[in-house]
Enzyme design. Structure first.
Site, PDB file in Angstrom:
ATOM      1  N   SER A  20       3.480  -2.113   2.633  1.00 49.62           N
ATOM      2  CA  SER A  20       4.503  -1.093   2.862  1.00 49.62           C
ATOM      3  C   SER A  20       5.865  -1.544   2.343  1.00 49.62           C
ATOM      4  O   SER A  20       6.150  -2.729   2.230  1.00 49.62           O
ATOM      5  CB  SER A  20       4.613  -0.787   4.356  1.00 49.62           C
ATOM      6  OG  SER A  20       3.347  -0.490   4.895  1.00 49.62           O
TER       7      SER A  20
HETATM    8  N1  SAH Z   1       0.346  -3.414   7.263  1.00 48.80           N
HETATM    9  C1  SAH Z   1      -0.062  -3.645   5.890  1.00 48.80           C
HETATM   10  C2  SAH Z   1      -0.046  -2.403   5.038  1.00 48.80           C
HETATM   11  C3  SAH Z   1      -1.101  -1.485   5.433  1.00 48.80           C
HETATM   12  S1  SAH Z   1      -1.751  -0.395   4.210  1.00 48.80           S
HETATM   13  C4  SAH Z   1       0.775  -4.723   5.246  1.00 48.80           C
HETATM   14  O1  SAH Z   1       1.691  -5.242   5.887  1.00 48.80           O
HETATM   15  O2  SAH Z   1       0.481  -5.083   4.103  1.00 48.80           O
HETATM   16  C5  SAH Z   1      -2.973   0.323   5.245  1.00 48.80           C
HETATM   17  C6  SAH Z   1      -4.176  -0.528   5.492  1.00 48.80           C
HETATM   18  O3  SAH Z   1      -4.950   0.104   6.493  1.00 48.80           O
HETATM   19  C7  SAH Z   1      -5.079  -0.695   4.279  1.00 48.80           C
HETATM   20  O4  SAH Z   1      -5.317  -2.039   4.027  1.00 48.80           O
HETATM   21  C8  SAH Z   1      -6.356   0.038   4.697  1.00 48.80           C
HETATM   22  O5  SAH Z   1      -7.537  -0.556   4.174  1.00 48.80           O
HETATM   23  C9  SAH Z   1      -6.303  -0.094   6.212  1.00 48.80           C
HETATM   24  N2  SAH Z   1      -7.100   0.888   6.957  1.00 48.80           N
HETATM   25  C10 SAH Z   1      -7.304   2.205   6.701  1.00 48.80           C
HETATM   26  N3  SAH Z   1      -8.103   2.756   7.633  1.00 48.80           N
HETATM   27  C11 SAH Z   1      -8.410   1.757   8.527  1.00 48.80           C
HETATM   28  C12 SAH Z   1      -9.204   1.694   9.698  1.00 48.80           C
HETATM   29  N4  SAH Z   1      -9.884   2.746  10.182  1.00 48.80           N
HETATM   30  N5  SAH Z   1      -9.284   0.506  10.347  1.00 48.80           N
HETATM   31  C13 SAH Z   1      -8.637  -0.600   9.882  1.00 48.80           C
HETATM   32  N6  SAH Z   1      -7.879  -0.600   8.773  1.00 48.80           N
HETATM   33  C14 SAH Z   1      -7.759   0.574   8.094  1.00 48.80           C
END
Ligand code: SAH
Length: 214
Positions: free
Chosen positions: A62
């Protein structure tokens, strides 16, 4: 990246303070965690710019401001237990861990979970990274004082609310009918929950199930 600390302080001064992020613990963490080590090497030079960046399989780390804003909205204090849904690069986990929180983080894509786990442990952050479907939360370590969801969700999952401690707070980018999402803070109280809405934002979607590349 010799002078990443300079880039990180510039990021705080130019992107966070002017947009009213005021929590000193958050600003300190954002200035101290080496964000360039959480992005693919080819993006290292751009790690501190005002944007999200790709981290593989269409996922992103993000934008710095959104990480800071959501962390501030959590109103977390050192020692608290936090659950993050969507580990991605592990950067948000590192920020929370730097602030002295006990962090559990769930990621659905196996290689992202694995990489984040290794990166965090190499940097000395004691974060529990779990490969799983975060829509279920993570019951084993519940209840949590705080829950932060870092993928766009259509709804607040009942299991998150269940795994949240009384007086706990949950921050989630929730889909809104006008398109995109808006940050929602839900507080769990004796008599039920109270909701407050904040910034509009754009996250990758929360998806069901897990993904295995290995
Ligand atoms: N917090 C992260 C950015 C997140 S991007 C950072 O600091 O880099 C969103 C993430 O959520 C992605 O890696 C995606 O694979 C994950 N995601 C999406 N759906 C999910 C679910 N049901 N359970 C766990 N992770 C999930």
């Amino acid at each position: 990246m010799n002078d990443w600390r300079l880039d990180a302080s510039k990021m705080v001064e130019e992107q966070l303070i002017p947009r009213n992020v005021r929590d000193m613990a958050v600003l300190r963490a954002m200035a101290s965690v080496p964000r360039h080590l959480f992005v693919p090497r080819r993006y290292a030079e751009d790690a501190y710019i005002d944007r999200p960046l790709p981290i593989g399989d269409r996922q992103t780390i993000s934008q710095p401001y959104i990480v800071a804003r959501m962390t501030e909205l959590l109103e977390a204090r050192s020692g608290m237990k936090v659950l993050e849904i969507g580990t991605g690069s592990g950067y948000q986990s590192a920020i929370l861990s730097f602030m002295g929180l006990q962090v559990w983080s769930v990621e659905r894509i196996d290689f992202l979970a694995e990489r984040a786990r290794k990166r965090l442990s190499d940097l000395g952050f004691a974060v529990h990274v779990i490969h799983g479907d975060g829509r279920m939360g993570f019951a084993d370590a519940a209840p949590y004082d705080r829950i932060i969801v870092t993928a766009a969700s259509e709804r607040v999952e009942p299991l998150w609310e269940e795994q949240l401690a009384l007086e706990g707070r949950l921050v989630v980018p929730k889909d809104v009918t006008t398109g995109g999402q808006r940050l929602l803070v839900r507080r769990k109280e004796d008599r039920g929950c109270t909701d407050t809405w904040y910034d509009y934002c754009r996250f990758v979607p929360l998806l069901g199930g897990t993904v295995e590349f290995f």
